[in-house]
Design an enzyme around this catalytic site. Structure first.
Site, short mmCIF file in Angstrom:
data_model
loop_
_atom_site.label_atom_id
_atom_site.label_comp_id
_atom_site.label_asym_id
_atom_site.label_seq_id
_atom_site.Cartn_x
_atom_site.Cartn_y
_atom_site.Cartn_z
N LYS A 13 0.85 -1.20 0.00
CA LYS A 13 0.00 0.00 0.00
C LYS A 13 0.88 1.25 0.00
CE LYS A 13 -0.37 -0.39 5.03
NZ LYS A 13 -1.24 -0.87 6.14
N ARG A 31 -10.31 -0.60 15.06
CA ARG A 31 -10.32 0.28 13.88
C ARG A 31 -11.41 -0.19 12.93
NH1 ARG A 31 -4.69 0.97 10.66
NH2 ARG A 31 -5.16 -1.18 10.07
N HIS A 44 -5.96 -7.82 13.22
CA HIS A 44 -4.82 -6.91 13.14
C HIS A 44 -4.40 -6.51 14.54
CE1 HIS A 44 -2.05 -4.29 11.13
NE2 HIS A 44 -2.60 -3.18 11.53
N ARG A 48 1.37 -10.73 7.18
CA ARG A 48 1.20 -9.53 6.36
C ARG A 48 2.31 -8.55 6.69
NH1 ARG A 48 -3.60 -10.00 9.01
NH2 ARG A 48 -3.16 -8.01 10.03
N TYR A 97 16.42 30.14 6.56
CA TYR A 97 15.30 30.85 7.18
C TYR A 97 15.42 30.91 8.70
CZ TYR A 97 12.70 30.56 2.77
OH TYR A 97 12.29 30.68 1.47
N CYS A 102 14.41 23.92 4.01
CA CYS A 102 13.50 24.73 3.20
C CYS A 102 12.61 23.82 2.34
CB CYS A 102 14.29 25.65 2.28
SG CYS A 102 15.55 26.64 3.09
N ASP A 158 12.59 23.41 -0.93
CA ASP A 158 13.26 22.76 -2.05
C ASP A 158 14.76 22.57 -1.85
OD1 ASP A 158 10.81 23.19 -3.59
OD2 ASP A 158 11.42 25.28 -3.50
#
Ligand SMILES: *Cc1c(COP(=O)(O)O)cnc(C)c1O
Length: 381
Positions: A36, A134, A163, A220, A265, A312, A314
């Site tokens: 997933k 859940r 689970h 799993r 920053y 930052c 990027d």
């Protein structure tokens, strides 16, 4: 996109294949490779193929949409969808030969009707809630749901599962309590006439590694398949598992600064001495947590260098001290370079989160580059 960018996520498919095999040996059970969230950020299709090569019998996804991506890539192995999708998704799910997890009365009624409509019982996995709280049939409803599936001619219960909520905390007794509840559920299933399911499963990665009693017919495994730790204080390497992911980029800018020079920053860091600061072209929009500001290290030239100042969107900066690094030098944020390795677990600790969140938050802006035995396996996507 991504043709010009040095920043990339390399995924060692040999490690995934090895881990799938290793988990099967360790568990003495069939392996369901949980892919997933785009294979925990590693690339679902490539990971799925590698896990199947390593002997995994099943794949699991969270969403029908994720199952369709695997089928679209030509993968034919059984795929379990771990939670009920909306009823409207049932025809698509069945057309793609995905296996539904079931637990709610209306969903079971709908899939039963669909199976009868198709003239062939639909294989499903029935999920009992034994304490995760859940999704799954709560204990108060076990008998009613079991009676419903036993009577339903349009479906066949091929698997039953639960689970675990706390398998990553072996000091607590919750897992033993849950496994005892699961056994009670299995007893009720026999008493109410459910034919013995082929697949009984309970363990996630932590359950697989730490609780032999959780292993049953199928495990799993998600995070452990990627060679990462499911729990604080547990080293996946101790179980013979290998991390698969490397986050790599190249230095884009270097400068020598006098002691006391502040960078990035908020000026949250300043140079402790005269020395070199390097700039790397990736940041929190790529999934490097902003919480790593002044709190993690990067390998450049085989040496650990601290992140200097605020991460930052990027870009981020690293302090190289007296070492004059050069534009174009390789920088490794996760994985090995030279004799050292930066682990996802270090980032998780520094960012006060878990390995799962670190790898699933690496964004689509980073190309995934699958490697087999260190060589490109079909290029990036
Ligand atoms: C995600 C998930 C898993 C895999 O968990 P890991 O801790 O990554 O091994 C297993 N079962 C279910 C129901 C899940 O949602």
């Amino acid at each position: 996109m991504n043709d010009f960018r040095a920043s990339r996520v390399e995924v060692d498919l040999s490690a995934i294949r090895h881990n799938a095999t290793r988990l099967g040996e360790l568990a003495g059970a069939a392996v369901c490779a949980v892919v997933k969230a785009d294979g925990y950020g590693h690339g679902a299709v490539e990971v799925a193929r590698a896990a199947l090569e390593g002997g995994a019998a099943w794949l699991a996804v969270a969403l029908v949409e994720e199952g369709l991506v695997l089928r679209g890539a030509g993968i034919e192995a059984p795929i379990l969808v771990l939670a009920e999708p909306p009823v409207a998704a049932i025809p698509t799910l069945l057309d793609a030969n995905l296996t539904a997890t079931v637990y709610r009365e209306p969903f079971i009624a709908a899939i039963d009707a669909a199976g009868r409509g198709r003239g062939e019982p639909v294989p499903v996995h029935l999920k009992a809630d034994t304490g995760m709280g859940r999704v799954g049939v709560p204990e108060a409803d076990w008998d009613a749901r079991l009676r419903q599936v036993v009577a339903a001619e349009g479906l066949r219960v091929e698997g039953v599962f639960t689970h675990l909520a706390c398998a990553d905390e072996p000091d607590r007794d919750v897992t033993d309590v849950q496994l005892a509840a699961f056994d009670r559920f299995l007893d009720r299933a026999v008493k109410l006439g459910l034919p013995a399911p082929v697949w009984v499963h309970a363990a996630n990665s932590a359950g697989t590694l730490l609780y032999p009693a959780a292993r049953r017919e199928l495990v799993r495994t998600g995070i452990a398949l990627y060679g990462l730790s499911p729990a604080v204080g547990v080293d996946a390497a101790d179980f013979g598992l290998r991390p698969a992911l490397r986050l790599v980029t190249e230095v884009t800018f270097v400068k020598r600064v006098p002691a006391g020079t502040a960078v990035s920053y908020g000026h949250r860091w300043s140079a402790p001495a005269d020395g070199w600061v390097a700039t790397l072209p990736l940041g929190y929009a790529d999934g490097v947590p902003r919480a790593l500001t002044n709190a993690a290290e990067v390998l450049v030239g085989g040496v650990r260098r601290p992140i200097a100042g605020t991460v930052c969107m990027d870009q981020l900066l690293v302090w190289c001290g007296d070492d004059e690094v050069a534009v174009g030098d390789e920088a490794v944020l996760i994985g090995d370079q030279g004799d050292d390795r930066i682990r996802v677990e270090e980032w998780a600790a520094a960012a006060d989160t878990i390995t799962y969140e670190i790898v699933t938050q690496l964004t689509a802006r980073l190309p995934r580059v699958p490697l087999v035995d260190g060589r490109a396996a079909g290029g990036s996507r």
